[in-house]
Design a protein around this motif. Structure first.
Motif, PDB file in Angstrom:
ATOM      1  N   GLU A 197     -15.521  15.832 -20.917  1.00  0.00           N
ATOM      2  CA  GLU A 197     -16.532  17.205 -21.085  1.00  0.00           C
ATOM      3  C   GLU A 197     -17.486  17.649 -22.154  1.00  0.00           C
ATOM      4  OE1 GLU A 197     -14.704  21.551 -22.532  1.00  0.00           O
ATOM      5  OE2 GLU A 197     -14.224  21.775 -20.330  1.00  0.00           O
TER       6      GLU A 197
ATOM      7  N   SER B 103     -20.994  15.394 -20.715  1.00  0.00           N
ATOM      8  CA  SER B 103     -20.779  16.418 -20.332  1.00  0.00           C
ATOM      9  C   SER B 103     -21.648  17.684 -20.913  1.00  0.00           C
ATOM     10  CB  SER B 103     -20.190  16.864 -19.143  1.00  0.00           C
ATOM     11  OG  SER B 103     -20.228  15.991 -18.799  1.00  0.00           O
TER      12      SER B 103
ATOM     13  N   LEU C 128     -25.933  18.673 -20.882  1.00  0.00           N
ATOM     14  CA  LEU C 128     -26.582  19.960 -20.042  1.00  0.00           C
ATOM     15  C   LEU C 128     -26.599  20.346 -21.423  1.00  0.00           C
ATOM     16  CD1 LEU C 128     -23.355  20.833 -17.975  1.00  0.00           C
ATOM     17  CD2 LEU C 128     -25.881  20.034 -17.360  1.00  0.00           C
TER      18      LEU C 128
ATOM     19  N   HIS D 138     -21.859  22.624 -14.816  1.00  0.00           N
ATOM     20  CA  HIS D 138     -20.347  21.433 -14.853  1.00  0.00           C
ATOM     21  C   HIS D 138     -19.826  22.744 -13.084  1.00  0.00           C
ATOM     22  CE1 HIS D 138     -17.079  20.502 -16.891  1.00  0.00           C
ATOM     23  NE2 HIS D 138     -18.262  19.155 -17.055  1.00  0.00           N
TER      24      HIS D 138
ATOM     25  N   ASP E  15     -14.440  16.465 -15.405  1.00  0.00           N
ATOM     26  CA  ASP E  15     -14.910  16.290 -16.228  1.00  0.00           C
ATOM     27  C   ASP E  15     -15.814  16.238 -16.356  1.00  0.00           C
ATOM     28  OD1 ASP E  15     -13.155  18.567 -16.851  1.00  0.00           O
ATOM     29  OD2 ASP E  15     -11.247  17.208 -17.723  1.00  0.00           O
ATOM     30  N   ASN E  16     -16.390  14.991 -15.601  1.00  0.00           N
ATOM     31  CA  ASN E  16     -17.637  14.069 -16.465  1.00  0.00           C
ATOM     32  C   ASN E  16     -18.568  14.220 -15.330  1.00  0.00           C
ATOM     33  OD1 ASN E  16     -16.639  12.712 -14.093  1.00  0.00           O
ATOM     34  ND2 ASN E  16     -17.079  10.855 -15.644  1.00  0.00           N
TER      35      ASN E  16
ATOM     36  N   VAL F  95     -21.426  16.220 -13.075  1.00  0.00           N
ATOM     37  CA  VAL F  95     -22.010  17.556 -13.306  1.00  0.00           C
ATOM     38  C   VAL F  95     -22.721  17.758 -11.940  1.00  0.00           C
ATOM     39  CG1 VAL F  95     -24.364  17.907 -14.796  1.00  0.00           C
ATOM     40  CG2 VAL F  95     -22.944  17.123 -16.183  1.00  0.00           C
TER      41      VAL F  95
END
Length: 441
Positions: free
Chosen positions: A366, A369, A373, A394, A415-416, A418
């Motif tokens: 996360e 990512s 973003l 996300h 969590d990774n 996108v």
């Protein structure tokens, strides 16, 4: 579409019929892109206005009392076929009917309905076809709000569900249908619907619609087969036409590619009148039709949907070709680069393009990512997709936050991950933006 000639009704005044739509010239069938410029609309019925006016009215005047009765017999279902004219804006309107005619063109659907949002389309569909003790069979993952509607809301009224992974084989589909039939029998209900989402949101996993149609045909007797409904938002109407592959009902968030400018919210349902009739009746009752201004904006957008989707698809292919070589990218969920296997086989049979929405897996989790973003300069950090601008979000922390962690893990919503929706900007500018954002990871 505009009101039809009601001169056959007792006590009515004959009205001019709409000009017949031209759908072929010299034996050549006109393409949907051409038909978007005027299909379903006769300017001479609106003072010669080249484009349909916005009909901002709550109700419509009847030609006579007999005509009013005739229309309400159709609206209420006392007479088959629905209303033969305009009645009240909760039921129908000129802008909505022209839009519905044009939506049906893309998939050669017998009927189409428009709604105030994609979720109101899905909710109205399910309320129309699912009853207490019924079972819904659905693929996974689904859009989070759809999962919530099925698992948490319809369950309060006695409906249950079984689900299967989007990538399921024919054998797995056969098994899930057997399980669903047993559940329905035990509950005293029926298998009411097979609900698919393909590509799945946000993983881009494809469902084999042809295999599911064969499985349902084999599992149910004639007349007892549940409808197959599919959310075609990610690829429709340009790159996938599920009605041709065995689906009965196709759903859209028209907010996305059909609207295409991130300035409206709407939904659509396409299919045979047999399946859409109950949905239309439910829409009439609960009032989930889209408003005339939104319908008018969609008519504007549908004129350029092929151009916009084509440019976005070309951009996505260029961007993904660059991203897959980047050392900080851990993978891509992009349909254009599928390896040989079952998913590639489904893509080759069902799709004419890879789309412009894909999942990007950043090396890390996360935190990495979020850094990516937050560093974007051209792409906008926002949910939704299919607009003229590039969007990034996300899913695990945003659109699918309400999905239980165990289910997210099972569906590959990590969590990774996108989600990227590529727009119609210059592709090289987008690559430059992603390059500097990945430098921040």
């Amino acid at each position: 579409m505009p009101p039809i000639d009601n001169s056959d009704l007792t006590g009515t005044t004959p009205r001019r019929k709409p000009k017949q739509d031209v759908t072929e010239i010299g034996g050549r069938e006109l393409s949907p892109a051409t038909l978007m410029m005027g299909y379903g609309y006769d300017p001479m019925l609106s003072e010669g206005s080249l484009k349909p006016p916005i009909f901002l009215t709550s109700t419509f005047a009847f030609e006579s009392a007999a005509a009013g009765k005739h229309h309400f017999e159709g609206i209420t279902g006392k007479r088959p076929g629905g209303a033969d004219g305009l009645v009240y804006s909760r039921f129908n309107g000129p802008n909505q009917e022209i839009l519905e005619a044009r939506l049906g063109v893309w998939e050669k659907a017998e009927d189409a309905l428009v709604f105030s949002s994609g979720m109101s389309a899905i909710a109205t569909l399910l309320l129309a076809h699912v009853s207490m003790n019924d079972v819904i069979v659905h693929s996974g993952p689904l859009y989070a709000a759809t999962e919530t509607l099925i698992a948490r809301i319809l369950s309060r009224f006695g409906a249950t569900y079984v689900d299967f992974p989007a990538e399921a084989s024919r054998e797995e589909m056969d098994a899930i249908l057997v399980r669903a039939k047993r559940m329905a029998e035990d509950q005293g209900g029926k298998v009411a619907m097979v609900y698919l989402e393909s590509p799945a949101n946000p993983t881009n996993a494809l469902v084999d619609v042809q295999a599911m149609r064969a499985a349902t045909d084999a599992a149910f007797t004639e007349g007892a087969r549940p409808p197959i409904a599919i959310d075609n938002t990610f690829l429709g109407p340009l790159w996938s036409k599920p009605l041709a592959h065995g689906a009965d009902i196709v759903l859209y968030s028209l907010t996305k590619y059909a609207g295409g400018h991130s300035d409206l919210v709407a939904g659509g349902v396409l299919g045979a009148k047999h399946w859409l009739g109950p949905i239309r009746m439910m829409r009439n009752t609960i009032g989930t039709i889209c408003d005339p201004h939104t319908a008018w904006m969609l008519l504007r957008s549908m004129e350029t949907v092929e151009l916009r989707m084509s440019r976005a698809g070309e951009n996505a292919e260029k961007v993904c070709a660059w991203l897959r070589e980047h050392p900080k990218v851990d993978g891509l969920g992009y349909l254009g680069f599928l390896p040989e296997g079952s998913q590639k086989d489904i893509f080759d049979r069902h799709c004419t393009g890879a789309g412009s929405t894909f999942s990007l897996f950043i090396k890390g989790g996360e935190a990495e990512s979020f850094r990516f973003l937050d560093a974007l300069k051209i792409a906008k950090l926002a949910v939704s997709l299919g607009g003229t601008e590039t969007l990034a979000s996300h899913p695990a922390a945003m659109t699918h936050l309400s999905v239980p962690d165990a289910r997210k893990a099972l569906m590959g919503i990590t969590d990774n991950l996108v989600r990227i929706s590529i727009g119609i900007e210059d592709a090289d500018d987008l690559i430059a933006d992603f390059a500097q954002a990945l430098d921040a990871v």
